[in-house]
Design a protein around this motif. Structure first.
Motif, PDB file in Angstrom:
ATOM      1  N   LEU A  46       0.906  -1.086  -0.042  1.00 52.35           N
ATOM      2  CA  LEU A  46      -0.101   0.092   0.028  1.00 52.35           C
ATOM      3  C   LEU A  46       0.864   1.352   0.110  1.00 52.35           C
ATOM      4  CD1 LEU A  46      -2.617  -1.114   2.689  1.00 52.35           C
ATOM      5  CD2 LEU A  46      -2.823  -1.123   0.101  1.00 52.35           C
ATOM      6  N   ASN A  50       2.120  -0.205   4.389  1.00 53.31           N
ATOM      7  CA  ASN A  50       1.621  -1.478   5.079  1.00 53.31           C
ATOM      8  C   ASN A  50       1.781  -2.533   3.744  1.00 53.31           C
ATOM      9  OD1 ASN A  50       0.516   1.036   6.676  1.00 53.31           O
ATOM     10  ND2 ASN A  50       0.616  -0.702   7.934  1.00 53.31           N
ATOM     11  N   LEU A  52      -0.301  -5.455   2.247  1.00 51.44           N
ATOM     12  CA  LEU A  52      -1.737  -6.085   2.217  1.00 51.44           C
ATOM     13  C   LEU A  52      -1.623  -7.487   1.609  1.00 51.44           C
ATOM     14  CD1 LEU A  52      -4.810  -5.573   2.574  1.00 51.44           C
ATOM     15  CD2 LEU A  52      -4.701  -4.724   0.019  1.00 51.44           C
ATOM     16  N   VAL A  54      -3.990 -10.734   0.545  1.00 59.34           N
ATOM     17  CA  VAL A  54      -5.503 -10.789   0.175  1.00 59.34           C
ATOM     18  C   VAL A  54      -5.560 -12.310  -0.150  1.00 59.34           C
ATOM     19  CG1 VAL A  54      -7.741 -10.344  -0.940  1.00 59.34           C
ATOM     20  CG2 VAL A  54      -6.212  -8.628  -0.515  1.00 59.34           C
ATOM     21  N   MET A  73     -11.304  -7.765   7.308  1.00 59.39           N
ATOM     22  CA  MET A  73      -9.826  -7.221   7.346  1.00 59.39           C
ATOM     23  C   MET A  73      -9.246  -7.633   8.720  1.00 59.39           C
ATOM     24  SD  MET A  73      -8.712  -3.341   6.778  1.00 59.39           S
ATOM     25  CE  MET A  73      -9.708  -3.269   5.146  1.00 59.39           C
ATOM     26  N   ALA A 106      -8.810  -9.960   3.650  1.00 60.51           N
ATOM     27  CA  ALA A 106      -7.375  -8.934   3.692  1.00 60.51           C
ATOM     28  C   ALA A 106      -6.906  -8.823   4.849  1.00 60.51           C
ATOM     29  CB  ALA A 106      -7.972  -7.495   3.272  1.00 60.51           C
ATOM     30  N   VAL A 108      -3.669  -7.283   6.997  1.00 61.81           N
ATOM     31  CA  VAL A 108      -2.916  -5.836   6.792  1.00 61.81           C
ATOM     32  C   VAL A 108      -1.780  -6.165   7.974  1.00 61.81           C
ATOM     33  CG1 VAL A 108      -2.912  -3.617   7.157  1.00 61.81           C
ATOM     34  CG2 VAL A 108      -4.820  -4.525   6.409  1.00 61.81           C
ATOM     35  N   ALA A 122      -3.449   2.826   6.952  1.00 56.89           N
ATOM     36  CA  ALA A 122      -3.575   1.543   6.110  1.00 56.89           C
ATOM     37  C   ALA A 122      -5.048   1.280   5.799  1.00 56.89           C
ATOM     38  CB  ALA A 122      -2.944   0.350   6.656  1.00 56.89           C
ATOM     39  N   ALA A 126      -6.394   0.576   2.053  1.00 55.68           N
ATOM     40  CA  ALA A 126      -6.973  -0.956   1.774  1.00 55.68           C
ATOM     41  C   ALA A 126      -8.438  -0.914   1.370  1.00 55.68           C
ATOM     42  CB  ALA A 126      -6.615  -1.824   3.178  1.00 55.68           C
ATOM     43  N   ARG A 129      -9.133  -0.508  -2.294  1.00 61.10           N
ATOM     44  CA  ARG A 129      -9.007  -1.623  -3.135  1.00 61.10           C
ATOM     45  C   ARG A 129     -10.129  -2.465  -3.390  1.00 61.10           C
ATOM     46  NH1 ARG A 129      -7.098  -2.646  -6.089  1.00 61.10           N
ATOM     47  NH2 ARG A 129      -5.892  -4.631  -6.314  1.00 61.10           N
TER      48      ARG A 129
END
Length: 564
Positions: A46, A50, A52, A54, A73, A106, A108, A122, A126, A129
């Motif tokens: 990101l 951070n 990510l 997924v 998340m 997701a 993080v 973040a 996030a 997205r």
């Protein structure tokens, strides 16, 4: 095997976690069977620094219900590798939830070795997205790519009104200390953002309450009395809160997580377009005694998908409400957001919410109606109703114009267009129409100071229902609808304190009332359970006799019933 895709690296692996029977504090044994996290991990960096990660299930249905799918998340106790995230998705039960919800998970990671307040940046990165665009399957990496403004945008499926955070140990404390108090998004004009719900495993720090009146539904595992109390006090209206204790003191306890998701987390949904967040609930279908089924009917060689919600125990005949969602929306979302599933359980009627109905004409919808009546003999054909929001309102108006004799009453919301010229139905069609007073779209007459489609629609409605053949907007008579009401009522809802609904009722030439116009104050282009409840109060007063005549229950329309 590693696969590189531009800036993203993708792991494809199969993580099989063998689990035994687990005991949670209630004493109930939950069989946590072996579950494979069979999917891919898409890794991205990101802009905040951070990482990510997924998790995308290997399911061709991923994304098909994006406007209903939650965004899951995760904030683990520390940063994870791709393989660790894949393993956690399987062992925690999150992979199972993602597959059932046709979404993704997701993970993080913090920028440094531990979580800090800076890592809250973040979250909006996030969420950027994700997109709720519905109706197309997403690719093997769980994303839908489409061109917008000349630029290709690729997004994961998810509804921003259903952002559910999962935190473990230091990740859980990060949520209670830095997220629950509210995260400021530049895109949200500096107003605080909070998640729809949080699942916290092994937290040690009590939640810091937001500065504004906001609810944060929560399920807490192994929290102290202080931690539990700090979160319970944030759930006074919706009451979405629960706790559990497990022997496992690190990581996500699979049985507890699945139980918490089922009992609390999945029932939280936020009101759109409003900050600070307001929570209303998604029906607990088991407790409500509703049967839910996803059905398909072939119409003109193409499958039409729809969702049925009906009481499990049926005592005699029951009304039917056909529901139509807004553009790029989903059938489940509108059934929840407008409160139709709660109403179906409370008043014992059947709801059928049609998905992606923009592809279907009013004639196709009547084909579905005929099928439903044949499949469910308990449907009371004298009490069939239609309602819809935005694009769904257009479909409702189309049914009024072309098949008015098949419906006892209709309730379009937030839209007046259907065809080049609004036309009345054949004969009287009891109608209540809702308009958001802060909508940027044309939902009411003379909204922008000049005649518009709503002017023509109201005129056609008044003509068809015998109110007047000579409607012309007059702000002096009524500043919203341009015509004085014969009766009016103001309705409020404690769940949305600033919202009020002013309903004007108009008598027809025969002395009866079949027409109502509702102004939803402090509402944008949105639908709320309040509108569904008012709509049902109106619709349920009408039926259509075998000879086509409209029958008013108890002999006369009761405006006060809309606020009860």
């Amino acid at each position: 095997m590693n696969k590189m895709s531009g800036p993203r690296s993708v792991w494809r692996a199969l993580c099989v976690v063998a689990l035994s029977l687990l005991m949670i504090s209630s004493g109930a044994a939950v069989s946590a069977q072996s579950k494979a996290a069979d999917g891919v991990i898409v890794q991205e960096q990101l802009a905040t620094g951070n990482e990510l990660l997924v998790y995308v299930p290997e399911d061709p249905g991923t994304g098909l219900r994006a406007r209903s799918t939650p965004i899951l998340m995760v904030f683990a106790d520390r940063g994870l590798t791709g393989d660790e995230a894949l393993a956690m998705a399987g062992s925690s039960g999150l992979a199972e939830i993602a597959e059932a919800e046709q979404g993704v998970v997701a993970f993080v990671n913090p920028v440094g070795e531990s979580w800090t307040a800076a890592d809250t940046e973040a979250i909006p990165a996030a969420l950027g997205r994700f997109d709720g665009y519905t109706g197309q399957p997403y690719d093997s990496d769980g994303q839908l790519c489409r061109v917008s403004g000349g630029e290709e945008l690729c997004r994961f499926p998810g509804l921003v009104a259903r952002v559910y955070l999962f935190g473990d140990r230091s990740g859980a404390d990060f949520v209670t200390q830095h997220v629950v108090p509210g995260v400021t998004f530049d895109a949200d004009h500096g107003r605080p953002w909070t998640p729809a719900a949080v699942y916290l495993s092994n937290p040690t720090q009590p939640a810091i309450a937001p500065d504004v009146d906001v609810e944060v539904p929560a399920y807490v595992v192994n929290g102290s009395n202080e931690v539990n109390a700090s979160l319970e006090q944030l759930n006074g209206r919706a009451g979405l809160f629960g706790t559990a204790r497990t022997k496992q003191q690190d990581g996500f306890h699979r049985a507890a997580l699945l139980k918490g998701y089922d009992r609390v987390i999945e029932h939280a949904i936020q009101r759109r377009f409003h900050s600070p967040a307001q929570i209303h609930t998604i029906t607990d279908f088991k407790k409500a005694g509703l049967r839910v089924s996803h059905e398909t009917l072939e119409v003109n060689g193409t499958p039409m998908e729809y969702f049925e919600y009906a009481p499990r125990r049926q005592s005699g005949s029951m009304p039917l409400v056909l529901v139509f969602h807004g553009g790029s929306d989903h059938a489940e979302y509108i059934a929840w957001a407008a409160g139709w599933t709660d109403l179906a359980a409370e008043h014992e009627f059947m709801v059928v919410s049609v998905d992606q109905h923009g592809s279907w004409s009013p004639t196709d919808i009547i084909t579905l109606l005929d099928h439903l009546v044949a499949e469910h003999p308990h449907i009371d054909q004298s009490r069939v109703y239609a309602t819809g929001f935005s694009m769904g309102a257009a479909k409702t108006w189309g049914l009024l114009q072309e098949y008015s004799d098949r419906f006892a009453a209709v309730a379009p919301m937030g839209g007046t267009s259907y065809g080049p010229t609004p036309l009345p139905g054949e004969g009287v069609v009891p109608t209540i129409y809702f308009a958001g007073m802060e909508s940027p779209l044309a939902e009411r007459p003379h909204q922008f100071g000049v005649p518009n489609t709503p002017d023509a629609r109201v005129a056609a409605l008044f003509t068809g229902n015998g109110v007047t053949d000579d409607y012309t907007y007059d702000s002096a008579a009524d500043p919203v609808w341009g015509i004085a009401a014969d009766e009016s009522i103001d309705i409020t809802d404690g769940r949305f304190p600033e919202v009020s609904v002013g309903v004007n009722a108009y008598a027809s030439s025969d002395g009866n009332t079949y027409t109502a116009l509702a102004a939803v104050h402090r509402a944008k282009h949105e639908t709320l359970p309040t509108q569904g409840e008012i709509a049902w109060g109106f619709l349920s007063q009408f039926s259509r006799a075998a000879d086509g005549d409209v029958v008013i229950e108890d002999g006369a329309f009761d405006l006060s019933a809309l606020g009860s």
